[in-house]
Write a protein that holds these residues in place. Sequence first.
Motif, PDB file in Angstrom:
ATOM      1  N   LYS A  89       0.821  -1.220   0.000  1.00 16.61           N
ATOM      2  CA  LYS A  89       0.000   0.000   0.000  1.00 16.61           C
ATOM      3  C   LYS A  89       0.853   1.267   0.000  1.00 16.61           C
ATOM      4  N   ASP A  90       1.712   1.388  -0.973  1.00 14.52           N
ATOM      5  CA  ASP A  90       2.554   2.581  -1.178  1.00 14.52           C
ATOM      6  C   ASP A  90       3.561   2.836  -0.061  1.00 14.52           C
ATOM      7  N   SER A  91       3.841   1.848   0.766  1.00 15.73           N
ATOM      8  CA  SER A  91       4.865   1.992   1.799  1.00 15.73           C
ATOM      9  C   SER A  91       5.912   0.895   1.634  1.00 15.73           C
ATOM     10  N   LEU A  92       7.163   1.242   1.929  1.00 12.46           N
ATOM     11  CA  LEU A  92       8.255   0.274   1.920  1.00 12.46           C
ATOM     12  C   LEU A  92       8.515  -0.155   3.362  1.00 12.46           C
ATOM     13  N   TYR A  93       8.404  -1.452   3.617  1.00 15.26           N
ATOM     14  CA  TYR A  93       8.672  -2.010   4.940  1.00 15.26           C
ATOM     15  C   TYR A  93       9.996  -2.762   4.893  1.00 15.26           C
ATOM     16  N   GLU A  94      10.792  -2.606   5.954  1.00 17.48           N
ATOM     17  CA  GLU A  94      12.066  -3.302   6.042  1.00 17.48           C
ATOM     18  C   GLU A  94      12.239  -3.878   7.439  1.00 17.48           C
ATOM     19  N   LEU A  95      12.733  -5.103   7.500  1.00 17.50           N
ATOM     20  CA  LEU A  95      13.122  -5.740   8.750  1.00 17.50           C
ATOM     21  C   LEU A  95      14.629  -5.908   8.672  1.00 17.50           C
ATOM     22  N   ILE A  96      15.359  -5.232   9.558  1.00 21.41           N
ATOM     23  CA  ILE A  96      16.818  -5.230   9.500  1.00 21.41           C
ATOM     24  C   ILE A  96      17.371  -5.947  10.728  1.00 21.41           C
ATOM     25  N   PRO A  97      17.898  -7.165  10.531  1.00 19.97           N
ATOM     26  CA  PRO A  97      18.501  -7.887  11.658  1.00 19.97           C
ATOM     27  C   PRO A  97      19.826  -7.245  12.074  1.00 19.97           C
ATOM     28  N   HIS A  98      20.050  -7.199  13.372  1.00 21.19           N
ATOM     29  CA  HIS A  98      21.290  -6.653  13.920  1.00 21.19           C
ATOM     30  C   HIS A  98      22.056  -7.783  14.597  1.00 21.19           C
ATOM     31  N   LYS A  99      23.278  -7.520  14.963  1.00 25.61           N
ATOM     32  CA  LYS A  99      24.061  -8.524  15.686  1.00 25.61           C
ATOM     33  C   LYS A  99      23.322  -8.888  16.969  1.00 25.61           C
ATOM     34  N   GLY A 100      23.319 -10.154  17.264  1.00 21.99           N
ATOM     35  CA  GLY A 100      22.624 -10.617  18.459  1.00 21.99           C
ATOM     36  C   GLY A 100      21.183 -10.977  18.162  1.00 21.99           C
ATOM     37  N   TYR A 101      20.251 -10.475  18.970  1.00 21.63           N
ATOM     38  CA  TYR A 101      18.860 -10.930  18.927  1.00 21.63           C
ATOM     39  C   TYR A 101      17.858  -9.846  18.535  1.00 21.63           C
ATOM     40  N   LEU A 102      18.334  -8.692  18.119  1.00 24.25           N
ATOM     41  CA  LEU A 102      17.449  -7.567  17.802  1.00 24.25           C
ATOM     42  C   LEU A 102      17.240  -7.420  16.299  1.00 24.25           C
ATOM     43  N   THR A 103      16.014  -7.056  15.906  1.00 26.35           N
ATOM     44  CA  THR A 103      15.672  -6.747  14.521  1.00 26.35           C
ATOM     45  C   THR A 103      14.829  -5.477  14.516  1.00 26.35           C
ATOM     46  N   SER A 104      15.261  -4.469  13.757  1.00 22.08           N
ATOM     47  CA  SER A 104      14.505  -3.219  13.640  1.00 22.08           C
ATOM     48  C   SER A 104      13.479  -3.319  12.536  1.00 22.08           C
TER      49      SER A 104
END
Length: 184
Positions: A89-104
């Motif tokens: 719906k006209d938006s770009l979604y991103e899931l960015i994994p980081h070192k360890g256990y976090l994902t933004s």
Amino acid sequence: MELFIYQHGNYYSFKNDSNIELFVGRLNSIWVFSGQLKALAKDLRTDETIATSKSRLKLFPPRAYFDITYKDTSFQLKFGKLRFSCSFKDSLYELIPHKGYLTSIFQDGLQIGYYETQAFSSFNCFCKVVLNNKADLELICTFILAVKCDFSEERQNINIDFGNFGREAKPFDYNWSPDLSRLY
């Protein structure tokens, strides 16, 4: 807004901070060569499905992606450039994994949340999700169900996560805090 995901053998329970179950993630079927079909639903007793995701693997060039259907719209969540991304719906979604256990979690380049998995979980919280109040909760839960929730045939209640030890697109922003303004 905080959300907690619990693993219960053959399904995942998505609960708010008051311990009220909002959704369940369940396995609809497994295809040997084309992955798992997962569904996000209101509860286990009904067939009311909010969204589905099907894992896919492309061999040449090697790439993982998910076919997702949400609100009568089909799209793909693809992995590339050290992140999962899709347009909805006209938006770009991103899931960015980081070192360890976090994902933004980002929408149109702005952080709207993150999730953190546990290294070891058994009958307890598998994942904690923190989001802006205005984030599309069902859509974000569909992404997490697709990417992080695995269904074993043994239906074990134990989860071991070694975290991300590879490269990351960008470091986690520990200064980010959710927008908790009202929805209306």
